[in-house]
Scaffold this motif. Structure first.
Motif, PDB file in Angstrom:
ATOM      1  N   ILE A   1      21.508 -50.145 -28.322  1.00 42.55           N
ATOM      2  CA  ILE A   1      21.315 -49.166 -29.308  1.00 42.55           C
ATOM      3  C   ILE A   1      22.973 -48.211 -28.882  1.00 42.55           C
ATOM      4  O   ILE A   1      22.977 -47.752 -30.244  1.00 42.55           O
ATOM      5  CB  ILE A   1      20.261 -48.810 -28.263  1.00 42.55           C
ATOM      6  CG1 ILE A   1      19.232 -48.637 -28.653  1.00 42.55           C
ATOM      7  CG2 ILE A   1      20.199 -46.659 -28.548  1.00 42.55           C
ATOM      8  CD1 ILE A   1      18.175 -47.705 -27.648  1.00 42.55           C
TER       9      ILE A   1
ATOM     10  N   LYS B   1      25.221 -49.400 -29.761  1.00 41.62           N
ATOM     11  CA  LYS B   1      26.127 -49.705 -31.722  1.00 41.62           C
ATOM     12  C   LYS B   1      24.962 -49.875 -32.564  1.00 41.62           C
ATOM     13  O   LYS B   1      25.337 -50.776 -34.421  1.00 41.62           O
ATOM     14  CB  LYS B   1      25.909 -51.313 -31.432  1.00 41.62           C
ATOM     15  CG  LYS B   1      26.892 -52.416 -30.214  1.00 41.62           C
ATOM     16  CD  LYS B   1      29.102 -51.806 -30.693  1.00 41.62           C
ATOM     17  CE  LYS B   1      29.539 -51.611 -29.722  1.00 41.62           C
ATOM     18  NZ  LYS B   1      30.473 -51.451 -29.717  1.00 41.62           N
ATOM     19  N   ARG B   2      23.871 -48.922 -32.568  1.00 42.04           N
ATOM     20  CA  ARG B   2      22.821 -48.472 -33.601  1.00 42.04           C
ATOM     21  C   ARG B   2      22.305 -49.986 -34.691  1.00 42.04           C
ATOM     22  O   ARG B   2      22.429 -50.257 -35.714  1.00 42.04           O
ATOM     23  CB  ARG B   2      23.456 -47.915 -34.581  1.00 42.04           C
ATOM     24  CG  ARG B   2      24.887 -46.946 -34.382  1.00 42.04           C
ATOM     25  CD  ARG B   2      23.499 -45.564 -33.948  1.00 42.04           C
ATOM     26  NE  ARG B   2      23.254 -44.646 -35.099  1.00 42.04           N
ATOM     27  CZ  ARG B   2      21.716 -44.374 -35.364  1.00 42.04           C
ATOM     28  NH1 ARG B   2      21.077 -44.467 -34.188  1.00 42.04           N
ATOM     29  NH2 ARG B   2      21.485 -44.027 -36.220  1.00 42.04           N
ATOM     30  N   LEU B   3      22.058 -51.209 -33.876  1.00 40.64           N
ATOM     31  CA  LEU B   3      21.812 -51.714 -33.917  1.00 40.64           C
ATOM     32  C   LEU B   3      19.929 -51.462 -34.779  1.00 40.64           C
ATOM     33  O   LEU B   3      19.285 -50.084 -33.791  1.00 40.64           O
ATOM     34  CB  LEU B   3      21.311 -52.844 -33.175  1.00 40.64           C
ATOM     35  CG  LEU B   3      22.670 -53.925 -32.871  1.00 40.64           C
ATOM     36  CD1 LEU B   3      22.571 -55.024 -31.626  1.00 40.64           C
ATOM     37  CD2 LEU B   3      23.702 -54.105 -34.065  1.00 40.64           C
ATOM     38  N   ASP B   4      19.376 -52.273 -35.137  1.00 38.44           N
ATOM     39  CA  ASP B   4      17.953 -52.000 -35.667  1.00 38.44           C
ATOM     40  C   ASP B   4      16.782 -52.768 -34.220  1.00 38.44           C
ATOM     41  O   ASP B   4      17.096 -53.104 -33.335  1.00 38.44           O
ATOM     42  CB  ASP B   4      17.001 -52.635 -37.013  1.00 38.44           C
ATOM     43  CG  ASP B   4      17.521 -54.148 -37.491  1.00 38.44           C
ATOM     44  OD1 ASP B   4      17.489 -54.815 -35.825  1.00 38.44           O
ATOM     45  OD2 ASP B   4      17.244 -54.114 -38.482  1.00 38.44           O
ATOM     46  N   ILE B   5      15.476 -52.757 -34.460  1.00 40.67           N
ATOM     47  CA  ILE B   5      14.946 -52.219 -33.121  1.00 40.67           C
ATOM     48  C   ILE B   5      14.750 -54.061 -33.491  1.00 40.67           C
ATOM     49  O   ILE B   5      14.564 -54.369 -31.987  1.00 40.67           O
ATOM     50  CB  ILE B   5      13.376 -52.798 -33.518  1.00 40.67           C
ATOM     51  CG1 ILE B   5      12.481 -52.123 -32.536  1.00 40.67           C
ATOM     52  CG2 ILE B   5      12.970 -52.981 -35.013  1.00 40.67           C
ATOM     53  CD1 ILE B   5      11.136 -51.915 -32.786  1.00 40.67           C
TER      54      ILE B   5
ATOM     55  N   GLY C   1      17.417 -56.002 -33.374  1.00 44.56           N
ATOM     56  CA  GLY C   1      18.559 -56.594 -33.166  1.00 44.56           C
ATOM     57  C   GLY C   1      18.855 -56.044 -31.745  1.00 44.56           C
ATOM     58  O   GLY C   1      19.117 -57.364 -30.808  1.00 44.56           O
ATOM     59  N   ILE C   2      18.100 -54.940 -31.183  1.00 40.82           N
ATOM     60  CA  ILE C   2      17.919 -54.118 -30.141  1.00 40.82           C
ATOM     61  C   ILE C   2      17.310 -55.378 -28.939  1.00 40.82           C
ATOM     62  O   ILE C   2      17.553 -55.946 -28.054  1.00 40.82           O
ATOM     63  CB  ILE C   2      17.612 -53.280 -29.804  1.00 40.82           C
ATOM     64  CG1 ILE C   2      17.753 -52.035 -30.497  1.00 40.82           C
ATOM     65  CG2 ILE C   2      16.075 -52.939 -28.591  1.00 40.82           C
ATOM     66  CD1 ILE C   2      18.235 -50.747 -30.712  1.00 40.82           C
TER      67      ILE C   2
ATOM     68  N   VAL D   1      19.187 -58.936 -28.659  1.00 40.93           N
ATOM     69  CA  VAL D   1      20.229 -58.680 -27.210  1.00 40.93           C
ATOM     70  C   VAL D   1      19.758 -58.337 -26.188  1.00 40.93           C
ATOM     71  O   VAL D   1      20.207 -59.063 -25.336  1.00 40.93           O
ATOM     72  CB  VAL D   1      21.173 -57.854 -28.075  1.00 40.93           C
ATOM     73  CG1 VAL D   1      22.416 -57.251 -26.778  1.00 40.93           C
ATOM     74  CG2 VAL D   1      21.635 -57.658 -29.416  1.00 40.93           C
TER      75      VAL D   1
ATOM     76  N   PHE E   1      14.120 -48.980 -26.340  1.00 49.57           N
ATOM     77  CA  PHE E   1      14.455 -48.492 -27.652  1.00 49.57           C
ATOM     78  C   PHE E   1      13.290 -47.571 -28.035  1.00 49.57           C
ATOM     79  O   PHE E   1      13.611 -46.838 -28.049  1.00 49.57           O
ATOM     80  CB  PHE E   1      13.861 -49.398 -28.182  1.00 49.57           C
ATOM     81  CG  PHE E   1      13.797 -49.391 -30.222  1.00 49.57           C
ATOM     82  CD1 PHE E   1      14.527 -49.632 -30.671  1.00 49.57           C
ATOM     83  CD2 PHE E   1      12.686 -48.970 -30.646  1.00 49.57           C
ATOM     84  CE1 PHE E   1      15.029 -48.751 -32.918  1.00 49.57           C
ATOM     85  CE2 PHE E   1      12.549 -48.299 -31.923  1.00 49.57           C
ATOM     86  CZ  PHE E   1      13.732 -48.271 -32.725  1.00 49.57           C
TER      87      PHE E   1
ATOM     88  N   HIS F   1      14.797 -44.423 -25.021  1.00 48.29           N
ATOM     89  CA  HIS F   1      16.000 -44.845 -23.916  1.00 48.29           C
ATOM     90  C   HIS F   1      16.663 -43.168 -23.717  1.00 48.29           C
ATOM     91  O   HIS F   1      17.365 -43.381 -22.796  1.00 48.29           O
ATOM     92  CB  HIS F   1      17.336 -45.462 -25.114  1.00 48.29           C
ATOM     93  CG  HIS F   1      17.345 -44.391 -26.301  1.00 48.29           C
ATOM     94  ND1 HIS F   1      18.421 -43.564 -26.781  1.00 48.29           N
ATOM     95  CD2 HIS F   1      16.581 -44.189 -27.041  1.00 48.29           C
ATOM     96  CE1 HIS F   1      18.875 -43.541 -27.769  1.00 48.29           C
ATOM     97  NE2 HIS F   1      17.450 -43.588 -28.347  1.00 48.29           N
TER      98      HIS F   1
END
Lengths: 204, 204, 204
Positions: free
Chosen positions: A27, A29-33, A35-36, A39, A80, A83
């Motif tokens: 979150i 790093k502003r990844l999308d759902i 990506g979250i 990771v 997500f 948070h």
């Protein structure tokens, strides 16, 4: 609930906590759902996947037992959605993270010993099980791994892995070995956090 | 040409396209000719190497069958020499990349199922086969993996892997399962590109 | 001292040199003493761990034989304490690094051939054994791997791996194959350093 069930529940709590740490990093790093979730999955299960590859236990537990992947992804998605509230739980997360560190080290070391890995290698594998997910999380989000920087974290894991190996060698019953070692690792980690202990860096 | 030959040809096309994507990333970072070939090799074959390690198929196909490595390196070197012309082919590369995504997901999922991995794990392995090379490419070139950021890419792969698992469970013939699933993944990916679909990010 | 002992000693010298390179990179990034030992361990043994996973030799030698881990960590800690003096030894370190490159390539290629990997794959595995640790070192310290950038390094390893495979095919005795190939790799690397040879980059 049998001892095996208790161990599974404890293991899954560790998975959930480490997945939450991965999701938080994603979150930030502003990844999308996706990506979250990814990771989170790697932070929770990357260390165990490495452990299983190294001891030849294929397919790794993360792929062989669906409860691990589902727990990791569910925890990451919960972060997500929730948070903004999580900052209030910072102490709880650090506590659970320390518990996960202790547990993953102990199960990793014992699995390596059971697979016939000699003592020094088993201690290293135990430590890698506990820190591997966090390492992969930091690499995926473009950071130098925090575990390599300024904290008593991996060292607590390594010390605990050595204790596991000694107690196993002394023929202590496994549940007792596990409880003593995991508590020690978690305790050392928490005291280090509380007293801001950190490992030395090289003289300039 | 038998069905096996057709599959090999399709697989090698996917390898070539992914190697080209790796080589392009390497050129953008001013790597030397070896670095470009290496990133191309890893982008093309990293996902399959991970898949084979996880299902215990050693040595991985990338090392056991020379045609994979030679195709990857040849495609990367072609990009090295031709790259000023490549900007004109951008649409073709995106199309082939979507085809590679579909194909790698399908073969990865089926190989995992054939190796006895349970359904959830097989879907994850299928997706990792397809996105693993791109992840490694981005890590080697110092980027946060693009697949974790703003696109419908891995999600198309995961959906396709689930479809493969369902169709296999329904006893559909493998060639039909593969064709339907690969086309679906490729189609979803292309529509997502065309309509600029992207996955949500967390609320700030 | 038998031939096997000599090989072990040579191998451990390579481990120590590569660990020192990892430790130096860790110091430059201000890692703590654990981080420096860890990056040293991975730089020294990461390539061999990858090699053993790929050829199915589990647990990898780095975990199965304690002398490897102890040598790597001891060398990294020596650099931690001695590093202000090390700048004077820069030439010696480059010489030993070239020797490590030659040795790791040769043993990696032979182990892959002995495990039944075909020629092309064995050459790739030999090269990966030699450069894998340095790749991992650079990823852990947040750098684009130097081996992908401007130097004759991996190419010397790949050429040497091909020579090993040809000589093995010609039924040359292993000790002779190893000596000739390792000396060639080390020699090419040192000449490339001395004459500042570098691989071409793509036209802009």
């Amino acid at each position: 609930m049998t001892a095996g069930d208790g161990l599974l529940v404890a293991d899954l709590i560790g998975v959930a906590v480490f997945a939450a740490s991965g999701a938080s990093a994603g979150i930030a790093k502003r990844l999308d759902i996706f990506g979250i979730a990814f990771v989170g999955f790697i932070a929770a299960l990357g260390g165990g996947i490495l452990r299983d590859l190294v001891i030849g236990a294929v397919p790794p537990l993360a792929f062989a037992d669906w409860r691990y992947a589902v727990t990791a992804v569910a925890a990451a998605l919960a972060v997500f959605w929730l948070h903004p509230q999580l900052t209030r739980w910072r102490r709880a997360v650090l506590l659970l993270d320390a518990a996960g560190l202790g547990l993953f080290t102990v199960t990793g070391t014992l699995k390596a010993l059971d697979a016939g890995v000699p003592a020094v290698g088993a201690c290293l594998i135990g430590m890698l099980t506990a820190i591997g997910g966090g390492l992969a999380r930091d690499l995926l989000t473009g950071e130098i791994p925090v575990v390599l920087q300024r904290d008593i974290y991996a060292v607590a894991a390594l010390g605990g892995a050595i204790l596991v190996t000694i107690l196993r060698g002394a023929d202590l019953a496994d549940p007792l070995t596990m409880a003593v070692s995991a508590l020690l690792i978690t305790g050392v980690r928490l005291v280090a956090l509380y007293r801001r202990w950190s490992a030395p860096v090289a003289a300039p």
